[in-house]
Design an enzyme around this catalytic site. Structure first.
Site, PDB file in Angstrom:
ATOM      1  N   HIS A 134      15.214 -22.023  -7.825  1.00 35.04           N
ATOM      2  CA  HIS A 134      13.822 -22.063  -8.342  1.00 35.04           C
ATOM      3  C   HIS A 134      13.787 -23.528  -8.416  1.00 35.04           C
ATOM      4  O   HIS A 134      12.715 -24.245  -9.200  1.00 35.04           O
ATOM      5  CB  HIS A 134      13.022 -21.347  -9.234  1.00 35.04           C
ATOM      6  CG  HIS A 134      13.206 -19.818  -8.953  1.00 35.04           C
ATOM      7  ND1 HIS A 134      12.249 -19.414  -8.106  1.00 35.04           N
ATOM      8  CD2 HIS A 134      13.830 -19.054  -9.430  1.00 35.04           C
ATOM      9  CE1 HIS A 134      12.489 -18.212  -7.946  1.00 35.04           C
ATOM     10  NE2 HIS A 134      13.536 -17.709  -8.792  1.00 35.04           N
TER      11      HIS A 134
ATOM     12  N   SER B  27      13.896 -17.384 -13.388  1.00 31.30           N
ATOM     13  CA  SER B  27      13.031 -17.262 -12.453  1.00 31.30           C
ATOM     14  C   SER B  27      11.932 -16.471 -12.754  1.00 31.30           C
ATOM     15  O   SER B  27      11.009 -16.041 -12.364  1.00 31.30           O
ATOM     16  CB  SER B  27      13.881 -16.174 -11.448  1.00 31.30           C
ATOM     17  OG  SER B  27      14.728 -15.168 -12.131  1.00 31.30           O
TER      18      SER B  27
ATOM     19  N   LYS C 201      13.461 -20.276  -0.723  1.00 35.35           N
ATOM     20  CA  LYS C 201      12.234 -20.523  -1.399  1.00 35.35           C
ATOM     21  C   LYS C 201      11.603 -21.759  -1.006  1.00 35.35           C
ATOM     22  O   LYS C 201      11.005 -22.004  -0.002  1.00 35.35           O
ATOM     23  CB  LYS C 201      12.660 -20.541  -2.899  1.00 35.35           C
ATOM     24  CG  LYS C 201      12.982 -18.866  -3.246  1.00 35.35           C
ATOM     25  CD  LYS C 201      13.735 -18.546  -4.481  1.00 35.35           C
ATOM     26  CE  LYS C 201      13.990 -17.057  -4.613  1.00 35.35           C
ATOM     27  NZ  LYS C 201      14.607 -16.605  -5.729  1.00 35.35           N
TER      28      LYS C 201
HETATM   29  C1  LIG Z   1      15.783 -15.573  -5.366  1.00 31.17           C
HETATM   30  C2  LIG Z   1      16.947 -15.794  -6.148  1.00 31.17           C
HETATM   31  C3  LIG Z   1      17.975 -15.738  -6.033  1.00 31.17           C
HETATM   32  C4  LIG Z   1      18.464 -15.059  -4.428  1.00 31.17           C
HETATM   33  O1  LIG Z   1      18.120 -15.643  -3.478  1.00 31.17           O
HETATM   34  P1  LIG Z   1      17.726 -15.134  -2.115  1.00 31.17           P
HETATM   35  O2  LIG Z   1      17.870 -15.964  -0.996  1.00 31.17           O
HETATM   36  O3  LIG Z   1      16.387 -14.779  -2.211  1.00 31.17           O
HETATM   37  O4  LIG Z   1      18.655 -13.853  -1.845  1.00 31.17           O
HETATM   38  C5  LIG Z   1      19.109 -15.969  -6.583  1.00 31.17           C
HETATM   39  N1  LIG Z   1      19.159 -16.618  -7.822  1.00 31.17           N
HETATM   40  C6  LIG Z   1      17.838 -16.862  -8.164  1.00 31.17           C
HETATM   41  C7  LIG Z   1      17.848 -17.584  -9.569  1.00 31.17           C
HETATM   42  C8  LIG Z   1      16.779 -16.364  -7.465  1.00 31.17           C
HETATM   43  O5  LIG Z   1      15.535 -16.626  -8.265  1.00 31.17           O
END
Ligand SMILES: *Cc1c(COP(=O)(O)O)cnc(C)c1O
Length: 639
Positions: A461, A433, A492
């Site tokens: 991602h 991330s 996302k």
């Molecule tokens: C954003 C993210 C999460 C968490 O997801 P949310 O739905 O925002 O709680 C988990 N793992 C990774 C790698 C992320 O970037």
């Protein structure tokens, strides 16, 4: 005067493991006869059933103590030093060494490291810098000591590590020739250690090692001008000591809790790590309104820019009209609707797995899944750059976590061989991330299969971003095997809200029955499920969106190259490392002044001194915007 007589009682519990006895627990007390009777039951209980395992051998030794032989000592006074990092903690040890006229930490540190593998304590001659224990493997164990229990009727407060440490330190610093003690716990969850001397007293230091480390040990610092080693060893191992007036943790003076919190806030501000939030007053998209002004947003995880897509809105409103807003219960009670079922079927199809389960966020999905699957005795192998939600999931599970080098499959294999277990998991981000690089999935799966370890990949991602049609990391590598656990988020690229896990029917049924973050939380609203469904449908029906995103990544990296920054990425995340936290903030602020919203990422999200701009691209950014952004980024970094 039978009730005045004292007894030393010692318990040692062990368990046979691959041919040798593994220590499980031990305790010692000095008690009156009556107290000894009360104590035996709890000693047995404690020895047989311990966190470290069930003992199969228990030794209780009872000896009469001659009252005249007892040395009564006053407990050392306790002070606590709060530090932020273990490195600051080590500086406190250095300070202590100066105070007692011992060599500096640089000289002593190599000896501290030698204690990690020892069972007892090291006896170190600080003048000649030689070790004095007769058995260098075993070290020295100080025994025949307890706190004064003459006044207590029951011994309910039976095992208190803190009080035991004060008793031990009090005996040790009163030993002939010993000028001080350094102690670091080998319990991976306990970072606090202490230093002690007659003058300094018992000084707790709140961090003396990295979290999760089992590197602990104990050194008795010895001055050979003051006594002979034999005198010291004799005292440590044979002299009966009873320590009076031990301050227990709960009678220590309590701090003002809000002051403690305020102090942390202050410290964050001093270090440029204090966070505030910007309030956006428009929909999330490639352009947003902030304080009444429009900005180009290059920081969002909404990579496909779906949050305000007409189809998303239409489907969500449709569901609101039918189902209302809240869900009214957890999934296992009244909070499950046909929209939830539809979405889970859709995710399973999209990910080409038998089944899927939706959690309220991706964060909860990781927390709940890892902690539900991983149990005591197991090992989780985790990439050092994994997302915080994976780290927290590991912490919440009772398994041991072994961290391997970032995306280094040789190191992963080495760590697997070094840490045998009969049940284990390997977990990694698919797209990292903060660095935007991609997991070496083929090798990852090969290793997991070879060693029969569960494979878990976090596609937060990756979904909607990589793979020809945005199906994620398996499509990216064009593999025909999938990891056992494919986790991801709906918030996302998909543009909605929630987290999911896709995998076998067995896995999903197991999680429905055991994942606490699923069971004990009200489910997301049916309308959000409809939004998520619509998001996935758009990805399937408009493949050009994913293609435009991937094309934008190539274009933007080229623009950076033309400006002299050689950065390449295959994902929507493009990190531009700046290093210094303050500088990163300044660059981000300058970009904002020029109409571009690009976040600076700092510790603790990334390592200290690794602060960066994290550019996140969308399918809807125009070439003009990308070109201008690249130029402004480079300009802002220069001046
Ligand atoms: C954003 C993210 C999460 C968490 O997801 P949310 O739905 O925002 O709680 C988990 N793992 C990774 C790698 C992320 O970037």
């Amino acid at each position: 005067m039978a009730d005045k007589e004292l007894f030393s009682i010692k318990m040692r519990a062990s368990k046979e493991e691959s041919g040798s006895a593994k220590h499980i627990s031990g305790a010692e007390k000095i008690l009156s006869e009556k107290q000894v009777y009360q104590c035996v039951d709890s000693l047995i209980e404690r020895g047989l059933h311990h966190d470290k395992g069930e003992a199969d051998f228990l030794n209780i030794k009872l000896e009469k103590v001659n009252e005249d032989d007892v040395l009564y000592l006053d407990a050392l006074q306790v002070t606590t030093i709060e530090v932020d990092t273990y490195k600051e903690g080590l500086l406190e040890i250095d300070k202590f060494l100066k105070e007692i006229n011992a060599p500096s930490l640089d000289t002593i540190m190599p000896f501290i490291e030698q204690t990690y593998s020892m069972r007892g304590a090291m006896l170190l001659d600080v003048k000649k810098l030689i070790r004095l224990e007769p058995d260098l493997q075993r070290g020295i164990r100080a025994t025949y000591m307890d706190q004064d229990r003459s006044g207590s009727k029951s011994i309910s407060n039976f095992k208190n590590h803190y009080e035991e440490a004060i008793v031990l330190a009090t005996k040790v610093v009163n030993c002939p020739g010993i000028i001080g003690e350094i102690c670091i716990s080998d319990d991976p969850n306990y970072l606090t250690g202490y230093v002690a001397s007659k003058d300094v007293g018992y000084r707790r230091i709140t961090k003396l090692k990295e979290a999760g480390s089992e590197n602990g040990g104990r050194i008795f610092l010895f001055d050979s001008d003051k006594a002979t080693p034999a005198e010291a060893i004799d005292f440590l191992q044979k002299q009966v000591v009873i320590v009076k007036n031990v301050t227990s943790l709960d009678t220590m003076e309590r701090k003002n809790p809000m002051e403690v919190l305020a102090k942390t806030n202050e410290r964050l501000k001093e270090n440029n790590l204090f966070r505030t939030m910007k309030s956006i007053s428009s929909a999330q998209g490639s352009h947003v309104i902030l304080d009444g002004k429009e900005y180009v947003l290059m920081a969002s995880n909404s990579y496909l820019d779906l949050t305000k897509h007409p189809y998303m809105i239409e489907k969500t409103l449709e569901a609101i009209n039918k189902y209302g807003v809240g869900s009214g219960g957890s999934r296992l009670t009244t909070g499950n609707t046909s929209m939830h079922d539809l979405l889970e079927d859709k995710i399973a199809k999209f990910k080409d797995t038998e089944a899927a389960i939706v959690f309220n966020t991706g964060y909860v999905a990781n927390l709940a899944t890892i902690s539900a699957i991983m149990r005591e005795g197991g090992v989780v192998f985790s990439d050092e750059l994994n997302h915080a939600s994976i780290i927290d999931g590991c912490r919440l599970s009772k398994a041991r976590t072994v961290v391997y080098k970032h995306n280094d499959m040789a190191d992963l294999e080495r760590k697997i061989l070094e840490n045998p277990c009969d049940f284990g998991m390997v977990v990694s981000d698919a797209v990292f991330s903060m660095d935007g690089d991609i997991l070496n999935l083929p090798e990852f799966i090969r290793i997991c299969q070879k060693y029969k370890l569960l494979s878990m990949v976090d596609e937060a991602h990756a979904t909607g971003v990589i793979g020809k049609t945005g199906h994620g990391i398996v499509e990216h590598y064009e593999l025909n095997v999938t990891p056992d656990i494919l986790m991801g988020t709906l918030s996302k690229a998909i543009g909605g809200e929630g987290g999911y896990v896709a995998g076998s029917k067995t896995l999903i049924e197991y999680l429905r029955n055991t994942a606490r973050g699923f069971i004990f939380s009200t489910s997301l609203s049916p309308a959000i499920m409809a939004a998520n469904l619509a998001g996935i449908e758009i990805i399937e029906n408009e493949p050009s969106r994913v293609q435009r995103l991937q094309e934008n990544v190539l274009y933007f990296c080229n623009c950076l190259k033309e400006e002299g920054l050689d950065i390449s990425s295959k994902t929507a995340i493009i990190p531009i490392i700046i290093g210094d936290e303050k500088k990163a903030m300044d660059v981000s602020q300058k970009l904002l002044e020029n109409g571009f919203f690009i976040s600076a990422i700092r510790y603790p999200t990334v390592a200290k001194g690794q602060a960066r701009l994290r550019v996140a691209l969308m399918a809807t950014h125009t070439h003009e915007e990308l070109k201008l952004a690249a130029r402004l980024i480079v300009e802002s970094m220069r001046g």
